[in-house]
Design a protein around this motif. Structure first.
Motif, PDB file in Angstrom:
ATOM      1  N   VAL A   1       5.446  -2.073   0.703  1.00  0.00           N
ATOM      2  CA  VAL A   1       4.053  -2.524   0.745  1.00  0.00           C
ATOM      3  C   VAL A   1       3.124  -1.401   1.205  1.00  0.00           C
ATOM      4  O   VAL A   1       2.085  -1.152   0.600  1.00  0.00           O
ATOM      5  CB  VAL A   1       3.898  -3.739   1.692  1.00  0.00           C
ATOM      6  N   ASN A   2       3.515  -0.723   2.295  1.00  0.00           N
ATOM      7  CA  ASN A   2       2.609   0.258   2.902  1.00  0.00           C
ATOM      8  C   ASN A   2       2.801   1.677   2.386  1.00  0.00           C
ATOM      9  O   ASN A   2       2.052   2.578   2.740  1.00  0.00           O
ATOM     10  CB  ASN A   2       2.765   0.239   4.422  1.00  0.00           C
TER      11      ASN A   2
ATOM     12  N   HIS B   1       1.251   8.578   4.168  1.00  0.00           N
ATOM     13  CA  HIS B   1       1.005   7.358   3.403  1.00  0.00           C
ATOM     14  C   HIS B   1      -0.312   7.490   2.645  1.00  0.00           C
ATOM     15  O   HIS B   1      -1.182   8.249   3.048  1.00  0.00           O
ATOM     16  CB  HIS B   1       0.982   6.130   4.327  1.00  0.00           C
ATOM     17  N   PRO B   2      -0.444   6.732   1.551  1.00  0.00           N
ATOM     18  CA  PRO B   2      -1.665   6.857   0.751  1.00  0.00           C
ATOM     19  C   PRO B   2      -2.776   5.920   1.231  1.00  0.00           C
ATOM     20  O   PRO B   2      -2.532   5.019   2.049  1.00  0.00           O
ATOM     21  CB  PRO B   2      -1.185   6.416  -0.629  1.00  0.00           C
TER      22      PRO B   2
ATOM     23  N   GLN C   1      -4.348  -4.822   0.291  1.00  0.00           N
ATOM     24  CA  GLN C   1      -2.886  -4.916   0.416  1.00  0.00           C
ATOM     25  C   GLN C   1      -2.344  -3.581   0.845  1.00  0.00           C
ATOM     26  O   GLN C   1      -2.728  -2.548   0.276  1.00  0.00           O
ATOM     27  CB  GLN C   1      -2.256  -5.311  -0.919  1.00  0.00           C
ATOM     28  N   GLY C   2      -1.456  -3.607   1.832  1.00  0.00           N
ATOM     29  CA  GLY C   2      -0.885  -2.349   2.319  1.00  0.00           C
ATOM     30  C   GLY C   2      -2.011  -1.398   2.661  1.00  0.00           C
ATOM     31  O   GLY C   2      -2.943  -1.771   3.379  1.00  0.00           O
ATOM     32  N   PRO C   3      -1.982  -0.187   2.114  1.00  0.00           N
ATOM     33  CA  PRO C   3      -2.985   0.817   2.498  1.00  0.00           C
ATOM     34  C   PRO C   3      -4.210   0.843   1.586  1.00  0.00           C
ATOM     35  O   PRO C   3      -5.014   1.756   1.667  1.00  0.00           O
ATOM     36  CB  PRO C   3      -2.198   2.125   2.349  1.00  0.00           C
TER      37      PRO C   3
ATOM     38  N   ILE D   1      -5.397  -3.408  -7.238  1.00  0.00           N
ATOM     39  CA  ILE D   1      -4.329  -3.159  -6.255  1.00  0.00           C
ATOM     40  C   ILE D   1      -3.060  -2.727  -6.989  1.00  0.00           C
ATOM     41  O   ILE D   1      -2.400  -1.758  -6.613  1.00  0.00           O
ATOM     42  CB  ILE D   1      -4.059  -4.429  -5.402  1.00  0.00           C
ATOM     43  N   ALA D   2      -2.726  -3.451  -8.062  1.00  0.00           N
ATOM     44  CA  ALA D   2      -1.532  -3.120  -8.846  1.00  0.00           C
ATOM     45  C   ALA D   2      -1.643  -1.692  -9.382  1.00  0.00           C
ATOM     46  O   ALA D   2      -0.692  -0.910  -9.318  1.00  0.00           O
ATOM     47  CB  ALA D   2      -1.357  -4.117  -9.988  1.00  0.00           C
TER      48      ALA D   2
ATOM     49  N   TYR E   1      -0.923   0.874  -6.668  1.00  0.00           N
ATOM     50  CA  TYR E   1       0.522   1.081  -6.459  1.00  0.00           C
ATOM     51  C   TYR E   1       1.114   1.918  -7.593  1.00  0.00           C
ATOM     52  O   TYR E   1       1.900   2.831  -7.367  1.00  0.00           O
ATOM     53  CB  TYR E   1       1.254  -0.271  -6.359  1.00  0.00           C
ATOM     54  N   ARG E   2       0.739   1.568  -8.840  1.00  0.00           N
ATOM     55  CA  ARG E   2       1.274   2.301 -10.004  1.00  0.00           C
ATOM     56  C   ARG E   2       0.929   3.787  -9.925  1.00  0.00           C
ATOM     57  O   ARG E   2       1.775   4.643 -10.139  1.00  0.00           O
ATOM     58  CB  ARG E   2       0.667   1.701 -11.283  1.00  0.00           C
TER      59      ARG E   2
ATOM     60  N   PHE F   1       0.203   5.570  -7.338  1.00  0.00           N
ATOM     61  CA  PHE F   1       0.948   6.250  -6.269  1.00  0.00           C
ATOM     62  C   PHE F   1       2.321   6.671  -6.790  1.00  0.00           C
ATOM     63  O   PHE F   1       2.724   7.828  -6.646  1.00  0.00           O
ATOM     64  CB  PHE F   1       1.120   5.340  -5.043  1.00  0.00           C
TER      65      PHE F   1
END
Lengths: 194, 313
Positions: A88-89, B81-82, B281-283, B292-293, B296-297, B299
């Protein structure tokens, strides 16, 4: 291969998946074979996938400064595997995850979970149920590890997860319970005598 | 619950006495949310508020005394972390913060300084807080804020701005009352160098014993106050160190009084209400689940770059 996952989701929800939802689940979850002792995640990596175990057994553990492994989670069929913090993070994981048996798993990325899975009603319901179960199990394990004797910890573990005793060697179960191999062996002998 | 006291601070007739004070909507002590070795209280979001103006997150890195032989933490990748969709603002009360990011920025900021990073369309950073090598207090104490970016600015490239203590505008309060530092936004003639993407403010008010500070709030802005070190009286109610309070939307003044024997510090922050959807969500803090998706992609596709740990600068 996806059938066990579809069945699992339906079992954890009151609103069964419809055909198009089943199709998107089949599309999103990617099958992966992980051989015995092969890493699924190594310390320092970011956890890209969560895995649903279709067949096999896996373990998640940290390694301390002295090289000693501390097992935080053991998983078999119908269990989920992954480092949720890292997933998640997106922080580097402090855990290793590897297979203890040859394992068939279905992998999902966070992006697909957020965009495609979480709007599905059955998935949302399943996620809530699992979060509750996981929270309760974690509280129990925490309470056991700070307040139970080694005997009681083992008895509770054997009672809750009898199949794990058949699937994982004693030194792993000892590590999971936070006791030495010798203590575990003594407890087992003692419990057989009883 | 809070000790309400009669105001002994303004015996003369004071305009403030005729102005309505803003009501406090709630106060909270935050939730423990340790990260690695840092002891942290998550103050925002909390169960009452998702955001205060554009501020969507506040972690209080609790004051910690370190032994002189404790090894220093290094920026070595274990904390990388991103972020995307926000700016991060670390304000160091005590200590020394090291920062490296995937766009090649690197800086060390000392006690009283701040570092601001616009994550924009995606960046990876790694940050540690150690005791300050320039002071001798063996303390670490900091705050990290996340400030939401308007949708159009979320798509812009990252930026980074470190500010040492002397680069943060400061003004003495009248009557030897203490001082105010403008970490972000503007106060009277003082303006922070940190860019504003919406009307925002982040002040550090240092109030001497027995003194008072008040501010007439602007109707369109949301405000919160946080007490990082000591107690203070906020609009006539005593609040304890570590407390976070937000004010209602009505017009009025915000008044701080220090009835204790020593100085107290107050962090006052907020700004214009964020009106676009907030999906966090998260960072990442974006405007939709799809974004958000995508965050993540991107990253995992390596689009935020990598932090270089080899460079010495």
């Amino acid at each position: 291969m996806h059938d066990s996952l579809i069945g699992y989701i339906n079992n954890h929800s009151t609103s069964p998946l419809n055909d198009s939802e089943v199709e998107s689940i089949k599309h999103i979850f990617v099958p992966k074979r992980i051989r015995k002792r092969q890493y699924f995640l190594q310390e320092g990596e970011v956890c890209k996938y969560f895995a649903f175990i279709v067949k096999g057994a896996m373990r998640q553990y940290s390694v301390d400064d002295k090289g000693v492994e501390h097992i935080v989670r053991l998983s078999i069929e119908n269990w989920w595997v992954g480092d949720r913090d890292s997933y998640v993070n997106l922080t580097p994981s402090v855990y290793n995850i590897d297979a203890w048996e040859d394992t068939d798993a279905l992998l999902v990325t966070r992006a697909d979970y957020v965009q495609t899975l979480s709007p599905i009603r059955a998935i949302a319901e399943m996620a809530r149920t699992l979060d509750d179960k996981y929270y309760i199990a974690t509280q129990k394990r925490l309470n056991a590890s700070i307040s139970f004797s080694a005997e009681k910890r083992y008895a509770e573990f054997a009672n809750s997860y009898p199949e794990f005793l058949q699937r994982f060697p004693q030194h792993m179960i000892a590590s999971y319970l936070g006791i030495t191999k010798e203590t575990l062996s003594r407890i087992r002998k003692h419990s057989i005598k009883k | 619950m809070y000790l309400s006291i009669i105001q002994p601070f303004a015996p003369h007739i004071d305009i403030e006495r005729f102005t309505m004070k803003k009501k406090i909507s709630f106060s909270t002590q935050g939730q423990r949310a340790d990260i690695g070795e840092y002891k942290i209280h998550r103050m925002l979001p909390n169960r009452y508020a998702e955001a205060v103006g554009p501020f969507v997150f506040l972690d209080h890195v609790l004051p910690t005394k370190h032994s002189p032989d404790e090894p220093l933490k290094k920026v070595n990748g274990t904390g990388a972390h991103p972020h995307r969709g926000i700016t991060t603002l670390t304000y160091i009360l005590n200590g020394e913060a090291d920062h490296k990011d995937s766009r090649g920025h690197h800086a060390t900021v000392h006690s009283g300084g701040a570092q601001w990073m616009k994550a924009g369309n995606g960046i990876i950073h790694d940050e540690v807080v150690n005791v300050d090598s320039q002071t001798n207090d063996h303390l670490t104490h900091a705050m990290q804020f996340w400030i939401n970016l308007p949708s159009k600015n979320k798509a812009e490239p990252p930026q980074y701005l470190p500010l040492q203590a002397n680069e943060i505008p400061r003004q003495e309060l009248g009557n030897r009352g203490g001082w105010i530092k403008v970490v972000a936004g503007q106060y009277e003639q003082l303006a922070s160098k940190i860019p504003n993407y919406s009307n925002q403010l982040l002040y550090h008010i240092h109030l001497e014993a027995g003194k008072q500070f008040s501010l007439l709030s602007e109707r369109e802005l949301e405000y919160a106050a946080f007490l990082p070190v000591n107690n203070a009286i906020i609009n006539d109610a005593e609040h304890k160190a570590g407390e976070f309070v937000t004010f209602d939307r009505g017009e009025g003044t915000i008044q701080f009084n220090n009835s204790s024997k020593g100085a107290t510090d107050i962090i006052l922050f907020g700004g214009e209400k964020y009106t676009e959807p907030i999906v966090a969500q998260g960072p990442f803090v974006m405007n939709s689940e799809a974004e958000i998706a995508q965050a993540y992609r991107d990253f995992h596709a390596g689009k935020y770059g990598e932090v270089s740990y080899n460079r010495k600068d």
